[in-house]
Write a protein that holds these residues in place. Sequence first.
Motif, PDB file in Angstrom:
ATOM      1  N   MET A 424       0.820  -1.208   0.000  1.00  0.00           N
ATOM      2  CA  MET A 424       0.000   0.000   0.000  1.00  0.00           C
ATOM      3  C   MET A 424       0.856   1.260   0.000  1.00  0.00           C
ATOM      4  SD  MET A 424      -3.147  -0.986  -0.175  1.00  0.00           S
ATOM      5  CE  MET A 424      -4.175   0.332   0.453  1.00  0.00           C
ATOM      6  N   GLU A 425       1.961   1.229   0.728  1.00  0.00           N
ATOM      7  CA  GLU A 425       2.851   2.392   0.748  1.00  0.00           C
ATOM      8  C   GLU A 425       3.527   2.581  -0.601  1.00  0.00           C
ATOM      9  OE1 GLU A 425       4.927   5.733   2.029  1.00  0.00           O
ATOM     10  OE2 GLU A 425       3.157   4.701   2.838  1.00  0.00           O
ATOM     11  N   MET A 426       3.939   1.484  -1.237  1.00  0.00           N
ATOM     12  CA  MET A 426       4.550   1.579  -2.557  1.00  0.00           C
ATOM     13  C   MET A 426       3.551   2.073  -3.594  1.00  0.00           C
ATOM     14  SD  MET A 426       7.788   0.835  -2.392  1.00  0.00           S
ATOM     15  CE  MET A 426       8.282   0.362  -4.049  1.00  0.00           C
ATOM     16  N   LYS A 427       2.326   1.644  -3.474  1.00  0.00           N
ATOM     17  CA  LYS A 427       1.276   2.118  -4.371  1.00  0.00           C
ATOM     18  C   LYS A 427       1.085   3.622  -4.224  1.00  0.00           C
ATOM     19  CE  LYS A 427      -3.695   1.417  -5.228  1.00  0.00           C
ATOM     20  NZ  LYS A 427      -4.881   0.610  -4.833  1.00  0.00           N
ATOM     21  N   LYS A 428       1.045   4.083  -2.992  1.00  0.00           N
ATOM     22  CA  LYS A 428       0.881   5.508  -2.722  1.00  0.00           C
ATOM     23  C   LYS A 428       2.058   6.306  -3.287  1.00  0.00           C
ATOM     24  CE  LYS A 428       0.479   8.724   1.188  1.00  0.00           C
ATOM     25  NZ  LYS A 428       0.421   8.815   2.683  1.00  0.00           N
ATOM     26  N   LEU A 429       3.262   5.799  -3.091  1.00  0.00           N
ATOM     27  CA  LEU A 429       4.457   6.491  -3.594  1.00  0.00           C
ATOM     28  C   LEU A 429       4.477   6.526  -5.118  1.00  0.00           C
ATOM     29  CD1 LEU A 429       7.248   5.147  -1.194  1.00  0.00           C
ATOM     30  CD2 LEU A 429       6.434   7.507  -1.364  1.00  0.00           C
ATOM     31  N   LEU A 430       4.110   5.406  -5.750  1.00  0.00           N
ATOM     32  CA  LEU A 430       4.117   5.375  -7.209  1.00  0.00           C
ATOM     33  C   LEU A 430       3.121   6.384  -7.771  1.00  0.00           C
ATOM     34  CD1 LEU A 430       4.543   2.433  -9.572  1.00  0.00           C
ATOM     35  CD2 LEU A 430       2.593   3.926  -9.934  1.00  0.00           C
ATOM     36  N   LEU A 431       1.940   6.473  -7.171  1.00  0.00           N
ATOM     37  CA  LEU A 431       0.942   7.431  -7.641  1.00  0.00           C
ATOM     38  C   LEU A 431       1.422   8.868  -7.458  1.00  0.00           C
ATOM     39  CD1 LEU A 431      -2.303   5.698  -6.324  1.00  0.00           C
ATOM     40  CD2 LEU A 431      -1.648   6.011  -8.716  1.00  0.00           C
ATOM     41  N   SER A 432       2.161   9.108  -6.383  1.00  0.00           N
ATOM     42  CA  SER A 432       2.722  10.440  -6.155  1.00  0.00           C
ATOM     43  C   SER A 432       3.768  10.788  -7.203  1.00  0.00           C
ATOM     44  CB  SER A 432       3.338  10.503  -4.751  1.00  0.00           C
ATOM     45  OG  SER A 432       3.990  11.732  -4.535  1.00  0.00           O
ATOM     46  N   LYS A 433       4.636   9.831  -7.519  1.00  0.00           N
ATOM     47  CA  LYS A 433       5.663  10.068  -8.546  1.00  0.00           C
ATOM     48  C   LYS A 433       5.023  10.230  -9.921  1.00  0.00           C
ATOM     49  CE  LYS A 433       9.514  10.075  -7.925  1.00  0.00           C
ATOM     50  NZ  LYS A 433      10.435  11.167  -7.541  1.00  0.00           N
ATOM     51  N   ALA A 434       3.928   9.522 -10.164  1.00  0.00           N
ATOM     52  CA  ALA A 434       3.222   9.666 -11.441  1.00  0.00           C
ATOM     53  C   ALA A 434       2.720  11.094 -11.609  1.00  0.00           C
ATOM     54  CB  ALA A 434       2.059   8.682 -11.509  1.00  0.00           C
ATOM     55  N   GLU A 435       2.227  11.695 -10.536  1.00  0.00           N
ATOM     56  CA  GLU A 435       1.763  13.084 -10.610  1.00  0.00           C
ATOM     57  C   GLU A 435       2.900  14.022 -10.970  1.00  0.00           C
ATOM     58  OE1 GLU A 435      -0.371  14.423  -7.217  1.00  0.00           O
ATOM     59  OE2 GLU A 435      -1.890  12.845  -7.340  1.00  0.00           O
ATOM     60  N   GLU A 436       4.103  13.760 -10.441  1.00  0.00           N
ATOM     61  CA  GLU A 436       5.268  14.572 -10.796  1.00  0.00           C
ATOM     62  C   GLU A 436       5.567  14.474 -12.285  1.00  0.00           C
ATOM     63  OE1 GLU A 436       8.715  13.813  -8.419  1.00  0.00           O
ATOM     64  OE2 GLU A 436       7.589  13.803  -6.535  1.00  0.00           O
ATOM     65  N   ALA A 437       5.287  13.307 -12.856  1.00  0.00           N
ATOM     66  CA  ALA A 437       5.492  13.099 -14.299  1.00  0.00           C
ATOM     67  C   ALA A 437       4.286  13.536 -15.114  1.00  0.00           C
ATOM     68  CB  ALA A 437       5.800  11.630 -14.574  1.00  0.00           C
ATOM     69  N   GLU A 438       3.329  14.205 -14.451  1.00  0.00           N
ATOM     70  CA  GLU A 438       2.108  14.711 -15.086  1.00  0.00           C
ATOM     71  C   GLU A 438       1.245  13.582 -15.628  1.00  0.00           C
ATOM     72  OE1 GLU A 438       3.179  17.762 -17.866  1.00  0.00           O
ATOM     73  OE2 GLU A 438       4.185  18.973 -16.354  1.00  0.00           O
ATOM     74  N   GLU A 439       1.211  12.482 -14.872  1.00  0.00           N
ATOM     75  CA  GLU A 439       0.347  11.353 -15.203  1.00  0.00           C
ATOM     76  C   GLU A 439      -0.678  11.153 -14.088  1.00  0.00           C
ATOM     77  OE1 GLU A 439       2.172   8.039 -17.747  1.00  0.00           O
ATOM     78  OE2 GLU A 439       3.546   8.208 -16.053  1.00  0.00           O
ATOM     79  N   GLN A 440      -1.855  10.727 -14.464  1.00  0.00           N
ATOM     80  CA  GLN A 440      -2.886  10.385 -13.499  1.00  0.00           C
ATOM     81  C   GLN A 440      -3.521   9.060 -13.897  1.00  0.00           C
ATOM     82  OE1 GLN A 440      -5.634  13.724 -13.247  1.00  0.00           O
ATOM     83  NE2 GLN A 440      -4.525  14.553 -11.492  1.00  0.00           N
ATOM     84  N   PHE A 441      -3.596   8.138 -12.936  1.00  0.00           N
ATOM     85  CA  PHE A 441      -4.224   6.852 -13.207  1.00  0.00           C
ATOM     86  C   PHE A 441      -4.594   6.188 -11.885  1.00  0.00           C
ATOM     87  CE2 PHE A 441       0.465   6.383 -13.633  1.00  0.00           C
ATOM     88  CZ  PHE A 441       0.727   5.567 -12.542  1.00  0.00           C
ATOM     89  N   GLU A 442      -5.343   5.111 -11.998  1.00  0.00           N
ATOM     90  CA  GLU A 442      -5.703   4.300 -10.845  1.00  0.00           C
ATOM     91  C   GLU A 442      -4.986   2.960 -10.942  1.00  0.00           C
ATOM     92  OE1 GLU A 442      -9.921   3.931 -10.739  1.00  0.00           O
ATOM     93  OE2 GLU A 442     -10.279   6.074 -10.372  1.00  0.00           O
ATOM     94  N   ILE A 443      -4.847   2.299  -9.800  1.00  0.00           N
ATOM     95  CA  ILE A 443      -4.196   0.988  -9.753  1.00  0.00           C
ATOM     96  C   ILE A 443      -5.151  -0.020  -9.128  1.00  0.00           C
ATOM     97  CG2 ILE A 443      -2.268  -0.353  -8.835  1.00  0.00           C
ATOM     98  CD1 ILE A 443      -0.634   2.243  -8.777  1.00  0.00           C
ATOM     99  N   LYS A 444      -5.417  -1.070  -9.857  1.00  0.00           N
ATOM    100  CA  LYS A 444      -6.288  -2.148  -9.380  1.00  0.00           C
ATOM    101  C   LYS A 444      -5.461  -3.159  -8.594  1.00  0.00           C
ATOM    102  CE  LYS A 444      -9.261  -5.847 -11.198  1.00  0.00           C
ATOM    103  NZ  LYS A 444      -9.765  -6.476 -12.460  1.00  0.00           N
TER     104      LYS A 444
END
Length: 453
Positions: A424-444
């Motif tokens: 869960m922490e890695m998922k949260k971190l990956l989503l945060s880094k994605a925002e820095e790369a100007e990406e938005q998505f969900e993870i199933k």
Amino acid sequence: MKRRQNIVFFFSDQQRADTLGCNGQPLPVTPILDAFAREEGVNFSNAYTPQPVCGPARAMLQTGLYPTQTGCYRNAISLPADQKTLADYLHQAGYRTGYVGKWHLASDETENHYETLPVPVNRRGGYDDYWMAADVLEFTSHGYGGYVYDKEGKKHEFTGYRTDCITDHAVRYIENYQSEDPFFLMISHIEPHHQNDRGDYEGPEGSRERFGNFVPPKDLEGMEGDWKEFYPDYLGCCSALDRNFGRVEDALKRRGIYDQTMIIYASDHGCHFRTRMDEVVEKGYDDYKRNSFEGTIHVPLLIKGDGFDKGRQESKLVSLLDVPATILSAAGMDPKKLGLKGRPLQEVSGSEWQEEVYIQISESFVGRALRTKQYKYVVWAPDKNPWTESGSGLYEEKYLFDLEQDPLEAHNLLGDPSMDAVRMEMKKLLLSKAEEAEEQFEIKDRYKSGIKE
């Protein structure tokens, strides 16, 4: 007033980090680079590429942006002609810029076809002082023999070993440089990349005898693939790079400017030698690098210059995306104000350095990964076409590895309930880094978690 540093970036292609002696290679493949790391610069022993494909990695290095931000998320997509580049920024700082070797950012599938033709001025990324290059060097040359073009579009043929001949042009630039302005010179080799049209690695003659007693890297040992056949020539290519790196050092010393020159050695991605072909989805493709495993994303990175201690090994995780920011910082510019996504490596020893590398995967499958000091978390969109789609609005979990306990990435921990908090922490971190790369998505989630988000 102290003159600003010259900057030389010696760049290889598809070179694993563990081909260097300073990173564990037991054979004498890179004695010159090893001495450079030991006596002159910093060895970033945990450097990772944010995109393990040639073109996207080069687009990232020239812009300081993630490949999806420029649109160059895979090969055969040309860098937009109006995209601000490293050369453009350096011109603003008063630098002259030269480029030698493989460019790989001018040709695409539509109107731009310069694979074997001179790259026009507006497709050279702003490198205007010196140009001796081919857009797709593996199309214009082999291990021995080929050609590049100068800035007037004139063909320059060579007959010797390619790494030597490309370096000849770089040495000539250093020897003949007369301006009082500082210079930035990028030397972009194709070795140790395989030779596409021959399906082979083309090391210097005698490589197979010289390095035939190699010790296989642990991630290759016992795996299927073509490493048994090709690894000696692969190491021979790396040895040729080492020797030619020494030639560049010598040229700088003969000119009396070695101490005033920042030198960077790095590669775009590593190589798995066809051991991970099961990663490819329908309509995808891979030959040697397009995935998230350590052998393909872990790259060599050595730097000497102002702000870098001599002979230090830096174990903190860094990204190849940090290199453009490092170069512009050395030139006296603020990369953050310019919108670059990386961080200057001059700051790596600070307490604020976060050890996280965000990675975009294309061509084999559409995926994203996060590499931290201990863990790697990978997501993918198996239904997406990895050639025509740069990303997805929804990803599925693919891997979770504990790299301290499992450096060979043999045990996927996604189904382990005891790892839910880490996942869960890695998922949260990956989503945060994605925002820095100007990406938005969900993870199933791949497995049902007992932890509430």
